[in-house]
Write an enzyme that holds these catalytic residues in place. Structure first.
Site, PDB file in Angstrom:
ATOM      1  N   CYS A 157       0.919  -1.180  -0.184  1.00 56.87           N
ATOM      2  CA  CYS A 157       0.007  -0.030   0.011  1.00 56.87           C
ATOM      3  C   CYS A 157       0.804   1.051  -0.220  1.00 56.87           C
ATOM      4  CB  CYS A 157      -0.882   0.119   1.270  1.00 56.87           C
ATOM      5  SG  CYS A 157      -2.519   1.042   1.027  1.00 56.87           S
ATOM      6  N   HIS A 199      -3.561  -5.805   1.129  1.00 55.27           N
ATOM      7  CA  HIS A 199      -3.546  -5.762   2.716  1.00 55.27           C
ATOM      8  C   HIS A 199      -3.804  -7.406   2.926  1.00 55.27           C
ATOM      9  CE1 HIS A 199      -2.838  -1.796   3.679  1.00 55.27           C
ATOM     10  NE2 HIS A 199      -3.821  -1.260   2.834  1.00 55.27           N
TER      11      HIS A 199
END
Length: 482
Positions: free
Chosen positions: A331, A427
């Site tokens: 991310c 994630h």
């Protein structure tokens, strides 16, 4: 429907773990249980089945209930992105930014939002276990409060107050809370419990009696130090462990800790591997000699990238790469590995652009709608499952070498030309054992740990079993039922 609220004498007294454990304990008794937290502040978030984001702790508590997470479990989420500013997420969607200067105006109506979500969640359930935030003793925050007594009184939910004996001053914190809150708030508290006790609980019998006499609240038990709690995803960066590097001959994987680090629990699965030492590197220390460096997400990518340079970590990371060792960014960490990160609209801070680490030939522009979705796919020949939760779009030549493919065939992430540097928006990428094994094989480590979700589930059962012994759960259920 019954409900009970766990409040604490302060932050980090173990409320999230207690609620998770109670949810699992009551679910194991056959009750239809749901967790609820009216207002949370955390940069560790999870994507729900209904396409929003909530605090990581509430997602874990939903697992404890064996229920699907929903935005109603945490209707108000504040995600700090600066010392005085936070992104405001309401029922899973970004509503705007709150600063210290507009906090009172910005929170108008949020109690109604919380109550609506609570009543919708509670419909059809046997029990709702509510988690407070901070402490009700913060009387300077009582006006307009929706996180503790403001919610408890509006929803008429009885409270159990938890104190942390490990930090010391337990009697003073519990009795002091009774002394400083107003009488109507104190009347909402029907009992107290002691958390994180080490040793023989009988040694604190006199302490329990003192608290009962001075407050009029019923003592509901003494919870021992719960080692299994370390296996649950963490919510706040304050609990990041700082072990010494390279103990017992294990292979070191290092992760620098930036001020706005987010979703650092992405790397918790590495702790399941006996051959790996995950080192969370605090500010002021150099990144140690490591087999792999991993970069976590960030709520303020540009600011954290700048901080990373002030620490000299950029030099450490580039030197690590020159040694032919891999780097993985997830991310915000993925964005930092690129050539540049631009924030033209000032979404995460002042408008502008900053040079990235230049280890991936990609560029990121923050903006547009936030990506919020659960995903599955394949990378390095193994299946993964996780979620995306990010602002911005990343593009460049290295995306032609994706980390993997999503279930719908779309390319995901980017890999450098030399194959050493990888970035992904997924994630939870390392959660499944087979996927984790594929990454660890690159540094010569055999993965023997379980799937992360299975380990979390086992930890929840261990915590629930300990609470069954330590607490008077029948009394707590009677309190919840009124």
């Amino acid at each position: 429907m019954a409900a009970i609220m766990i409040q604490g004498t302060g932050s980090d007294v173990g409320k999230s773990v207690l609620v998770a454990g109670l949810c699992r304990a009551f679910a194991n008794r056959g009750l239809n249980v749901r967790p609820f937290k009216p207002q949370n502040m955390s940069n560790n978030a999870a994507v729900t089945a209904d396409g929003g984001e909530i605090g990581r702790a509430q997602a874990t508590q939903a697992l404890a209930c064996r229920a699907r997470a929903s935005v109603d479990m945490n209707p108000v989420l504040l995600k700090p992105q600066g010392d005085r500013t936070s992104q405001l997420v309401v029922r899973g969607a970004v509503r705007g930014t709150l600063a210290a200067s507009n906090w009172r105006q910005g929170r108008a109506g949020l109690l109604d939002v919380a109550l609506e979500s609570y009543h919708r969640l509670a419909a059809g359930t046997d029990l709702v276990v509510v988690e407070g935030a901070g402490s009700p003793a913060e009387t300077n925050l009582r006006a307009g409060d929706i996180a503790n007594m403001g919610f408890a009184r509006a929803a008429r939910v009885p409270v159990v107050l938890a104190g942390d004996i490990d930090r010391g001053g337990l009697i003073a914190s519990l009795v002091g809370t009774h002394a400083v809150i107003d009488a109507d708030d104190a009347a909402m508290i029907r009992g107290f419990l002691v958390n994180k006790f080490r040793g023989d609980p009988a040694l604190f019998d006199d302490g329990m009696t003192t608290i009962e006499q001075r407050t009029g609240w019923r003592g509901l038990g003494i919870v021992p130090w719960l080692g299994a709690a370390r296996r649950l995803p963490s919510e706040d960066a304050v609990v990041l462990e700082r072990p010494a590097a390279g103990r017992d001959g294990r292979i070191v994987i290092a992760c620098p800790v930036t001020p706005r680090i987010a979703n650092f629990d992405d790397f918790d699965p590495l702790k399941l591997e006996p051959g790996v030492e995950l080192v969370m590197v605090p500010p002021g220390r150099a990144i140690p000699d490591a087999a792999m460096i991993v970069l976590a997400g960030s709520k303020a990518t540009c600011a954290d990238l700048s901080f990373l340079r002030t620490q000299g970590w950029d030099i450490d990371i580039v030197a690590h790469h020159r040694k032919g060792r891999p780097v993985l960014g997830l991310c915000g960490g993925y964005q930092m590995l690129g050539r540049s990160v631009s924030d033209p609209a000032g979404i995460e801070g002042p408008p502008g652009s900053i040079a990235g680490l230049g280890l991936l030939a990609v560029d990121t522009v923050l903006g547009g709608d936030k990506a919020l979705s659960r995903v599955t796919g394949t990378a390095l020949g193994a299946r993964f499952e996780g979620y995306e939760i990010h602002l911005g779009r990343t593009a460049g030549p290295d995306t032609a070498r994706p980390v993997g493919r999503l279930h719908d065939g779309r390319a995901e992430g980017a890999v450098s030309a030399d194959g050493l540097v990888a970035g992904s928006y997924v994630h939870g990428l390392l959660g499944l054992k087979a996927q984790r094994a594929a990454w660890l094989a690159r540094i010569g480590v055999a993965a023997t740990g379980p799937d992360h979700a299975a380990d979390i589930d086992a930890a929840l059962d261990e915590i629930a079993a300990a609470l069954e012994v330590a607490l008077d759960l029948e009394a707590m259920l009677a309190i919840a039922q009124g």
